[in-house]
Design a protein around this motif. Structure first.
Motif, PDB file in Angstrom:
ATOM      1  N   HIS A  79       0.836  -1.204   0.000  1.00 55.62           N
ATOM      2  CA  HIS A  79       0.000   0.000   0.000  1.00 55.62           C
ATOM      3  C   HIS A  79       0.871   1.255   0.000  1.00 55.62           C
ATOM      4  O   HIS A  79       0.616   2.215  -0.745  1.00 55.62           O
ATOM      5  N   ALA A  80       1.927   1.258   0.849  1.00 55.04           N
ATOM      6  CA  ALA A  80       2.817   2.421   0.926  1.00 55.04           C
ATOM      7  C   ALA A  80       3.506   2.659  -0.418  1.00 55.04           C
ATOM      8  O   ALA A  80       3.625   3.804  -0.874  1.00 55.04           O
ATOM      9  N   TRP A  81       3.950   1.578  -1.036  1.00 58.22           N
ATOM     10  CA  TRP A  81       4.646   1.698  -2.322  1.00 58.22           C
ATOM     11  C   TRP A  81       3.704   2.218  -3.398  1.00 58.22           C
ATOM     12  O   TRP A  81       4.052   3.118  -4.170  1.00 58.22           O
ATOM     13  N   ALA A  82       2.490   1.669  -3.456  1.00 55.97           N
ATOM     14  CA  ALA A  82       1.534   2.083  -4.471  1.00 55.97           C
ATOM     15  C   ALA A  82       1.118   3.542  -4.294  1.00 55.97           C
ATOM     16  O   ALA A  82       0.862   4.257  -5.270  1.00 55.97           O
ATOM     17  N   ALA A  83       1.059   3.995  -3.043  1.00 54.86           N
ATOM     18  CA  ALA A  83       0.649   5.368  -2.753  1.00 54.86           C
ATOM     19  C   ALA A  83       1.825   6.334  -2.731  1.00 54.86           C
ATOM     20  O   ALA A  83       1.628   7.537  -2.510  1.00 54.86           O
ATOM     21  N   ASP A  84       3.056   5.811  -2.947  1.00 58.06           N
ATOM     22  CA  ASP A  84       4.268   6.639  -2.923  1.00 58.06           C
ATOM     23  C   ASP A  84       4.384   7.382  -1.601  1.00 58.06           C
ATOM     24  O   ASP A  84       4.651   8.581  -1.549  1.00 58.06           O
ATOM     25  N   ARG A  85       4.194   6.628  -0.497  1.00 58.76           N
ATOM     26  CA  ARG A  85       4.283   7.203   0.844  1.00 58.76           C
ATOM     27  C   ARG A  85       5.256   6.384   1.683  1.00 58.76           C
ATOM     28  O   ARG A  85       5.526   5.216   1.381  1.00 58.76           O
ATOM     29  N   LEU A  86       5.750   6.987   2.753  1.00 52.69           N
ATOM     30  CA  LEU A  86       6.589   6.251   3.687  1.00 52.69           C
ATOM     31  C   LEU A  86       5.750   5.236   4.441  1.00 52.69           C
ATOM     32  O   LEU A  86       4.589   5.488   4.788  1.00 52.69           O
TER      33      LEU A  86
END
Length: 238
Positions: free
Chosen positions: A211-218
């Protein structure tokens, strides 16, 4: 043989340990990075998939590189933690196949070379030390010797510190770095996702990372949303 400047650093750490003081807390990571021919350096405790707690060095790119590896689940620190031997990536542009997610993201942060050393006593691994450069190129033999000696000294200095925190405190003791890489919320979020989806903790952590990777978030930021109940994994996103 270590350089004269590194010998002074090691002597400072040894004096701190002998006096019962935390010599590492007063050792400027920027100064040490220059000695080993780097632009940044940091050290963290932890060798498992749950990630590391950063305990020395607050330079943004180095700490960002550790955050990237925790979020993406790949990178040199993870390989060092698993194998217990240094990983010397002198040009990240040549490691796009080895680390297809980490290498380009690391270069976006400004790193072009990354060198990671294990923190270990004999067969006991306690963490890793990461050194980065903003230009590609290998460490010289002298710089490599200095870095290996520093890793040994940092290991001893860290083991002299008090950990875990006393009295059930949820933050590191004075002198320990307290960056976004502190993982308590990630562990908590993983447990919550495991319950929400009825999956194992390992799969829950994979879902959180994805989820973090797909949303480009830490990863830490997504975990904070899960813990605060702003994000659930068992209902569609709005």
């Amino acid at each position: 043989m270590v350089s004269d400047r590194m010998a002074m650093v090691l002597a400072q750490l040894n004096r701190g340990s002998a006096d019962g003081a935390d010599g590492l807390a007063h050792l400027a990571s920027a100064t040490v990075a220059v000695i080993v021919g780097a632009d940044g350096i940091c050290a963290g405790l932890g060798t498992g998939a749950a990630g590391k707690v950063l305990v020395w060095g607050g330079e943004p790119v180095s700490t960002g590189l550790e955050d990237l590896q925790f979020t993406l689940g790949e990178g040199p620190s993870r390989e060092v933690a698993a194998a217990g031997i240094p990983v010397l990536a002198s040009d990240l542009a040549g490691d796009l196949v080895r680390w297809p997610a980490f290498a380009p993201a690391a270069m976006d942060l400004g790193a072009r070379a990354v060198f990671v050393f294990p923190l270990r006593i004999g067969v006991i691994a306690v963490g890793t030390m990461l050194v980065h450069r903003t230009v590609p190129g290998p460490l010289t033999p002298g710089q490599l010797t200095d870095a290996l000696a520093l890793a040994d000294a940092v290991t001893l200095a860290l083991l002299d510190r008090q950990w875990p925190p006393p009295d059930g405190a949820d933050q590191p003791c004075p002198g320990w770095a307290q960056p976004v890489t502190y993982r308590a919320e990630v562990h908590q979020a993983t447990g919550m996702i495991s319950v929400q989806l009825g999956v194992s903790l390992a799969e829950a952590l994979v879902r959180l990372r994805a989820h973090a990777w797909a949303a480009d978030r830490l990863l830490a930021d997504v975990a904070a949303d899960v813990v605060a109940r702003r994000l659930r994994f068992d209902e569609p996103e709005r």
